[in-house]
Design an enzyme around this catalytic site. Structure first.
Site, PDB file in Angstrom:
ATOM      1  N   LYS A 109       1.041  -1.324  -0.068  1.00 11.82           N
ATOM      2  CA  LYS A 109      -0.028   0.137  -0.198  1.00 11.82           C
ATOM      3  C   LYS A 109       0.849   1.232   0.190  1.00 11.82           C
ATOM      4  CE  LYS A 109      -3.941  -1.771   2.512  1.00 11.82           C
ATOM      5  NZ  LYS A 109      -4.236  -2.099   3.763  1.00 11.82           N
ATOM      6  N   GLN A 118      -5.463  -1.195   9.918  1.00 12.06           N
ATOM      7  CA  GLN A 118      -5.058  -2.784   9.243  1.00 12.06           C
ATOM      8  C   GLN A 118      -5.866  -3.727  10.272  1.00 12.06           C
ATOM      9  OE1 GLN A 118      -3.862  -3.342   6.046  1.00 12.06           O
ATOM     10  NE2 GLN A 118      -4.695  -5.631   6.530  1.00 12.06           N
ATOM     11  N   ASP A 156     -11.629   2.724   3.803  1.00  7.94           N
ATOM     12  CA  ASP A 156     -11.964   1.205   3.564  1.00  7.94           C
ATOM     13  C   ASP A 156     -13.426   1.218   3.650  1.00  7.94           C
ATOM     14  OD1 ASP A 156     -10.247  -0.793   3.824  1.00  7.94           O
ATOM     15  OD2 ASP A 156      -9.686  -0.672   5.900  1.00  7.94           O
TER      16      ASP A 156
END
Ligand code: NDP
Length: 294
Positions: A54, A98, A121
């Site tokens: 990422k 995460q 997200d």
């Protein structure tokens, strides 16, 4: 007959290129450099690898990447304090925590604390609710990538029979909402679905998001269907090494489907590309600018 292979790697690279173009435009026309903050707790090797990719791709697209690494022993209060700091930081347009988080942390409380405007997200209940209500929202990256891939084969999904196997909050449910928004006729199947093979055989568009290696067999697939395999399953491979396979028995499916994503190299690369898309969209929305061209 052999299905067309949907090359997620190339399609994701093209999408990241478009994101890069929008980032350049935002910075030259408006002086805005989109910034993505990634919070990683502990040292799960899969999460480390994912966070590393990422970061690399964020920087390659011309955006700012802010890495926050916290020890496995971090408290809920410390993690919340970091999320609040990132919520208030004007250089940060996207925040990603995460998952999975260690057991002392209530993951849902952490996700709920992220400013919905920066929730790249798309897991915040406000964004899930906005998506379900047909309002503009930040949408989870993997389902967004699935729709993008399906549209490379069928530019209009209107009127098609879509079957989504899996009903998780991060893949199955948002994917079903996106398909509805595209005017597909949607069935969501799950572990209690009766006669799953027959349900799958109805699908012009079949999405497998289950987490069971090669569960979907070739004879579950309608000839000519588009098959998008979200599953990532690590299984023992040759020479004692492990390998990744999907939720679809690829060798069988490729002989029946019209188009199919491979694993790896299908949906996986799209997830990060869509994270970059969401970060640019968030930066535009926060600045009160129109939606970008990605
Ligand atoms: P979850 O475990 O959260 O959900 C799995 C879903 O599959 C559930 O809805 C479950 O049904 C359903 N299911 C389980 N067994 C069966 C069965 N025998 N028949 C029918 N349905 C079944 O998984 P996720 O949605 O998080 O992930 C799904 C897969 O996608 C995993 O392999 C994961 O690794 C992968 N993934 C890939 C990503 C990518 O970037 N490519 C990103 C995210 C996930 P029920 O609700 O009834 O229990």
């Amino acid at each position: 007959m052999s299905a067309r292979i949907i090359d997620g790697k190339t399609i994701a690279a093209e999408l990241r290129g478009k994101v890069g173009g929008e980032v350049k435009r935002l910075s030259t026309q408006h002086g805005i450099v989109p910034g993505l903050a990634v919070v990683l707790v502990g040292s799960n090797p899969a999460s480390e690898a994912y966070v590393g990719s990422k970061k690399k791709m964020t920087v390659e697209a011309g955006m700012r990447s802010f890495d926050h690494r916290l020890p496995e022993t971090v408290s809920q209060a410390e993690l919340m304090a970091l999320v609040n700091k990132l919520n208030a930081d004007p250089a940060v347009h996207g925040i990603l925590v995460q998952l999975p988080l260690p057991p002392q942390i209530n993951s849902q409380d952490v996700l709920n604390a992220i400013d919905p405007a920066k929730d790249v997200d798309g897991f915040h209940p406000i964004n899930a609710g906005r998506l379900a209500s047909g309002l503009p929202a930040l949408v989870p990256c993997t389902p967004l990538g699935c729709i993008h891939l399906a549209k490379t084969v069928r530019p209009s999904l209107a009127g098609l029979e879509a079957v989504v196997v899996g009903r998780s909050n991060i893949v199955g449910k948002p994917l079903a909402q996106l398909l509805l928004a595209e005017n597909a006729t949607v069935t969501v199947a799950h572990s209690r679905t009766a006669d799953l093979p027959a349900v799958c055989r109805r699908a012009d568009l079949l999405f497998a998001a289950v987490g069971r290696p090669e569960m979907v067999r070739g004879d579950w697939i309608k000839p000519g269907a588009t098959v998008i395999d979200v599953g990532i399953n690590r299984v023992p491979g040759a020479n004692g090494k492990s390998r990744l396979i999907g939720d679809v028995a690829f060798d069988e499916a490729v002989a029946v489907a019209g188009a199919i994503t491979p694993v790896p190299g299908g949906v996986g690369p799209m997830t990060i590309a869509c994270l970059l898309v969401n970060t640019v969209r968030a930066a535009c929305a926060i600045a009160g600018l129109p939606k970008p061209a990605v």
